[in-house]
Enzyme design. Sequence first.
Site, mmCIF file in Angstrom:
data_model
loop_
_atom_site.group_PDB
_atom_site.id
_atom_site.type_symbol
_atom_site.label_atom_id
_atom_site.label_comp_id
_atom_site.label_asym_id
_atom_site.label_seq_id
_atom_site.Cartn_x
_atom_site.Cartn_y
_atom_site.Cartn_z
ATOM 1 N N LYS A 6 0.133 -14.720 3.266
ATOM 2 C CA LYS A 6 -0.006 -13.054 3.729
ATOM 3 C C LYS A 6 0.328 -12.393 4.935
ATOM 4 C CE LYS A 6 -1.880 -8.296 3.364
ATOM 5 N NZ LYS A 6 -2.853 -7.365 3.195
ATOM 6 N N ALA A 28 -2.307 -1.679 0.596
ATOM 7 C CA ALA A 28 -2.430 -1.134 1.436
ATOM 8 C C ALA A 28 -2.448 0.550 0.715
ATOM 9 C CB ALA A 28 -1.346 -1.186 2.627
ATOM 10 N N GLY A 29 -3.095 1.269 1.277
ATOM 11 C CA GLY A 29 -3.512 2.646 0.711
ATOM 12 C C GLY A 29 -3.912 3.211 -0.615
ATOM 13 N N ASN A 56 -7.666 -3.364 -2.149
ATOM 14 C CA ASN A 56 -8.709 -3.539 -1.907
ATOM 15 C C ASN A 56 -9.698 -2.394 -1.327
ATOM 16 O OD1 ASN A 56 -11.085 -5.186 -0.393
ATOM 17 N ND2 ASN A 56 -9.843 -6.196 1.478
#
Lengths: 257, 338
Positions: free
Chosen positions: A97, A184-185, A206
């Site tokens: 990634k 993300a987010g 995460n």
Amino acid sequence: MQDTLKISGKDITNRLFIGTGKFSSYEVMKRALEASKAEVATVALRRVDTTSMQENILDYIPKRCNVMINTSGARNAEEAVRIARLAKAAGSGNWIKIEVVKDNKYLLPDNIETLRATEVLAKEGFVVFPYMSPDLSIARRMLEAGAAAVMPLGSPIGTNRGLRTKELVEILVKELSIPVIVDAGLGRPSDACVCMELGCAAVLVNTAIAVSPDPVGYAVAFSKAVEAGRSAYIAGIPCGKDPEPSSPLTGFLRNEK
Amino acid sequence: MSFYQVYAKNLGRALQTDDDLSLEAKAAMARDLTLRYFGRAIQLYTPMYLANYCDNSCVYCGFNINNKIERRKLSLDEVEAEARFISSTGLKHILILTGEDRSESPLEYIKDCIKVLKGYFSSISVEIYPVSEPEYASLVAAGVDGLTIYQEVYDENIYSKVHPAGPKKDYLFRLDAPERGARAGMRSVNIGVLLGLNDWKAEAFMLGEHAQYLQDKFPDVEIGVSLPRIRPQVSGFKPAYAVSDRDLAQIIIYLRLKLPRLGISLSTRESALLRENLLPLGITRISAGSSTLVGGHTQEASPDSAQFEIQDSRSVEEIKTMLYKKGFQPVLKDWMPI
């Protein structure tokens, strides 16, 4: 027929990918990965220590998980490429990634540097997952460069704000022939569910899981939401908009004799 | 009062919360922000003192040129012995320090030490006398990725009083050092104030402004701060301004709310109990298994020759156990040479 996500010859059935930073311990992280039946885990090479007798994060990744090394800490394409090569040399596989962040304030990715790293690493045989701001032209060029998928952000890392980039992600899903994985987010399982309903191939979570009071329970909740969203997408979502009761614009034509 | 005193003190008052309820509410916000951006992970490091020769006369410091202490610097073999010992604890981040005497600890000596240390550590930071931008770049090329340099006190009048002689008298050369380091390619830059030299509110305010300036100007550099309170050392210097535990907590909360992505370090100057209680408010890095003596990790030395007394003398293993108990993951490696 089973619905699987095929990436580089691998069939992935669980479309929840989990990031491994920010957990209170490797043990908790391991339990979250196991309980959610995750099949892909991202690991920052900067945190991997293979040289000492201390705990090694890779020992806590369940066998069923594919490890996707991320280039966290890279500030430009060259650094990302070097980290990817180090990872490969250390035997951490070739799923990478690419995370190139020059902006420590918002942790937003640099699309241009990310594209440059994608071009180099895809040519070298890496399976490349670029983490990016959802921009169609750059995403197309990522595809041309050989990216295995694109990973647009839902909102800035760690913010738990959900899919704030919805319109742009929808465009990527519609226009690209490679998987779109929102990364993300995402703060709530419902955020992940929305991504999957839109047709995203997977999501990566995460922070929300790692800092939840019950990371194991929250990971399972995310996994279920991802499955529900995916099932809804496959079943087909009925058009949500009610038809207009009359035809205010063309109704007058009916009166024509 | 000077412009600085009026400006910084008035604004600095905004930091102070006398009401416990509102402090608790701000603390909760600070904790949530820290969790969001740093997670339940705390990075560990330890200082390694290479030398204690100094040509400054900082009134608060044990290494002050006028103090009659045993002066020495480590041979490369001794550096290796210290490195071997520290790395056996699992730590991969090291902060190397010297006194500020360039003639005794020239950059070439520091680079020789770095060559040795590279074999043991994945991240090396320096806390040495301020140097020029090309000199910082040469340290980066030698393998250094982090720069720590404290202004000590932002009030210029107090600065000149507590630094009566030596190269450190040059306020601006020191003030601009973090920026030179960032331009030279340091990945992380850590600044700080020595609490107790001035009204803490004014200094915390200026520290926050300085950190924000650096963060805005160098978005690709990790900016961090340290908040050392003056500790006893051989000369018996007494700080002019008191900084209570509550004040320290308020500074951490203020900085976290102002700059959510800011690194905040807490050293072994503070007691074990206080460190544990301050952790969730915004701390991202703590030192462990520390010694402020040259060669102090492996050799016996007179405690008089320490830079200052430490309060939390727990080993790396003990700190790790404490962190796990408190729900934090100790991070021993968070970077590597690439």
